[in-house]
Design an enzyme around this catalytic site. Structure first.
Site, PDB file in Angstrom:
ATOM      1  N   CYS A 257      -3.591  -3.619   4.547  1.00 40.90           N
ATOM      2  CA  CYS A 257      -2.658  -4.651   5.022  1.00 40.90           C
ATOM      3  C   CYS A 257      -3.059  -6.070   4.631  1.00 40.90           C
ATOM      4  CB  CYS A 257      -2.533  -4.599   6.540  1.00 40.90           C
ATOM      5  SG  CYS A 257      -2.008  -3.007   7.134  1.00 40.90           S
TER       6      CYS A 257
ATOM      7  N   HIS B 128      -2.808 -10.040  12.160  1.00 42.73           N
ATOM      8  CA  HIS B 128      -2.234  -8.793  11.657  1.00 42.73           C
ATOM      9  C   HIS B 128      -1.836  -7.960  12.881  1.00 42.73           C
ATOM     10  CE1 HIS B 128      -1.467  -5.014   9.847  1.00 42.73           C
ATOM     11  NE2 HIS B 128      -2.534  -4.438  10.374  1.00 42.73           N
TER      12      HIS B 128
ATOM     13  N   GLU C 161       0.851  -1.192   0.000  1.00 48.94           N
ATOM     14  CA  GLU C 161       0.000   0.000   0.000  1.00 48.94           C
ATOM     15  C   GLU C 161       0.883   1.236   0.000  1.00 48.94           C
ATOM     16  OE1 GLU C 161      -1.861   1.125   3.782  1.00 48.94           O
ATOM     17  OE2 GLU C 161      -1.729  -0.996   4.298  1.00 48.94           O
TER      18      GLU C 161
END
Ligand code: HMG
Length: 445
Positions: A120, A244, A83
């Site tokens: 993510c 995550h 990203e």
């Protein structure tokens, strides 16, 4: 069809390190324990001025290919998840292939290349793409190179500044993998959210506190959705849960939520009932607020129980060891958590073959995904080959002034020419701009 999964993994950290309690906290006038205990972070990784998402990705991929004795002809796909891309058309994977072609003297013209974006979670989505490509029988015996690479910078002064990080994780996806097999079953929790976004801007606009709640809400949905296809998960069946990890404090909240969910209606809930009561059930409350308050009270009590603490220490905490030293790597972060858990098991001499990891990925915007991974025989050799400890120890420790210069060096809106603080060695480095505004790279011996 044979099993499909991750055959090998490599991690590449940015070459610089910002100490949070000693260097960052005093400048912010904050108690160092806000970072070490609250967020759970000791340090962040940063790229030096000759590093970026391409160099980190290419370095991780080269180390992986070299160690596994792979040639370009063995790679049928190169998928990069990021990203932090700097080009709206040409994907990072083409730059990475260009780098690798320099050292192999062979091309990747046969390889399908792309770039995945969904905050993510794109790293995990790229794993999916590779898995599906192999399962569909389109791979012609080749494997896929999946690379998650990001420079996770926030605007100076943003609350997220303490959670910055930079690094890449390269994974080789094949049939009959040597590390973990991926489950077919997946669970999703996905919604149109505006908690964290970068509308044509480099640094994110973030509603930090809300982003934490959105993460938890989507993760809860993904867990329910996963169980609807794969059946209930019992805590005894879980070796580790790599989540995550934007910062370990976030995972502390996710771990508690997951434990409450997977112990509901089990003998564990009954055993805990003597100490903290049974879990509140929605149907027992007249209104939502009273139910939520009861859940909050139950969670506060649950996290203090020995049973939960032990489970957290064995199942979640080992996934956080690397993250504590590097910060958020966005797309790479959940894959760092997996590596961290497996490294912990190796160091503990644990026989993990056949055991299950439940991997909880998340991307703002927002989507969570959960799937199971089964550790396969021979996994130890793959993890033993990681040199992440040496990489972390070799990073240059930034002073505050150096940090400010390096942040500017990577800020697209600041015209700065910053001297590197380290010397590249046996790695790819940025080598200036080409005639069409493209970035150029070379391998430095
Ligand atoms: P903040 O407001 O600076 O920090 O920002 P805080 O005041 O909320 O404190 C953080 C924690 O430290 C709290 O713990 C405090 O109690 C504790 P909690 O109550 O939450 O358990 N604390 C202390 N502990 C011990 N001693 C002390 C002390 N002081 C405080 N002295 C915030 C926190 C997360 C908002 C900020 O870091 C931020 O905006 N981060 C960026 C957004 C983010 O990471 N969100 C996470 C979920 S979204 C996500 O994961 C997606 C993402 O990776 C992007 C993507 O998908 O692309 C970000």
């Amino acid at each position: 069809m044979n099993t499909v999964g991750i055959d090998a993994v490599e991690i590449w950290t940015g070459n610089l390190r910002l100490d949070l309690p000693d260097t960052f906290a005093p400048q912010k006038g904050e108690d160092p324990e806000k970072y070490t205990k609250g967020l759970g972070l000791n340090a962040s990784s940063f790229p030096d001025s000759y590093e970026d998402i391409v160099t980190m990705a290419a370095n991780a991929a080269y180390r992986l290919m070299d160690r596994k004795g792979l040639e370009p002809e063995d790679i049928g796909r190169i998928d990069v998840a990021t990203e932090s891309a700097f080009d709206n058309s040409k994907p990072v994977s083409t730059y990475v292939a260009g780098c690798l072609e320099q050292v192999y003297g062979q091309d990747f013209h046969h390889a399908n290349k792309g770039e995945r974006k969904f905050a993510c979670i794109a790293g995990t989505q790229s794993l999916d793409d590779a898995y599906n490509w192999i399962k569909a029988g389109r791979n012609r015996g080749r494997g896929a190179l999946v690379i998650a690479t990001d420079t996770a910078l926030y605007a100076r002064g943003d609350a997220g500044e303490a959670t910055q990080g930079a690094g890449a994780v390269a994974m080789y996806i094949t049939e009959d993998p040597s590390l973990v097999e991926l489950s077919t079953e997946q669970g999703y929790g996905s919604a149109d959210e505006t908690d964290f976004l970068k509308p044509n801007q480099q640094f994110p606009s973030v509603d930090g506190k809300r982003s934490v709640q959105v993460y938890l809400a989507r993760m809860r949905e993904a867990l329910t959705d996963y169980e609807s296809v794969a059946g209930d998960i019992h805590p005894d069946d879980i070796a580790y849960v790599p989540f995550h990890t934007p910062f370990p404090g976030m995972v502390r909240k996710a771990g508690l939520l997951a434990y409450r969910h997977v112990t509901r209606d089990t003998e564990i809930e009954e055993e805990l009932a003597a100490e903290i009561g049974r879990q509140p059930r929605r149907e027992a409350f007249d209104d939502e607020d009273a139910y939520r308050e009861a859940v909050r009270e139950y969670m506060d009590a649950l996290k203090e129980t020995d049973r939960y603490r032990e489970w957290y220490a064995e199942t979640i905490d080992p996934t956080l060891t690397i993250s504590r030293e590097v910060g958020n790597w966005y797309t790479g972060s959940v894959h760092v958590a997996r590596a961290s858990a497996l490294k912990h098991a190796l160091e503990d001499g644990r026989d993990l073959a056949g055991e299950s990891l439940y991997v909880g990925s998340y991307g703002s915007g927002a989507q969570a995904e959960i799937h199971e991974e089964t550790v396969v025989e021979g996994w130890e050799a793959e993890i033993e080959a990681l040199n992440v400890d040496a990489q972390l120890a070799d990073r240059h420790d930034l002073t505050w002034e150096e940090y400010e210069r390096i942040h500017d060096a990577h800020n697209h809106d600041v015209d700065s020419d910053v001297e590197p603080l380290t010397t590249p060695e046996d790695e790819f480095a940025f080598d200036g701009w080409g005639p069409m505004g493209e970035r150029q790279y070379r391998f430095v011996e």
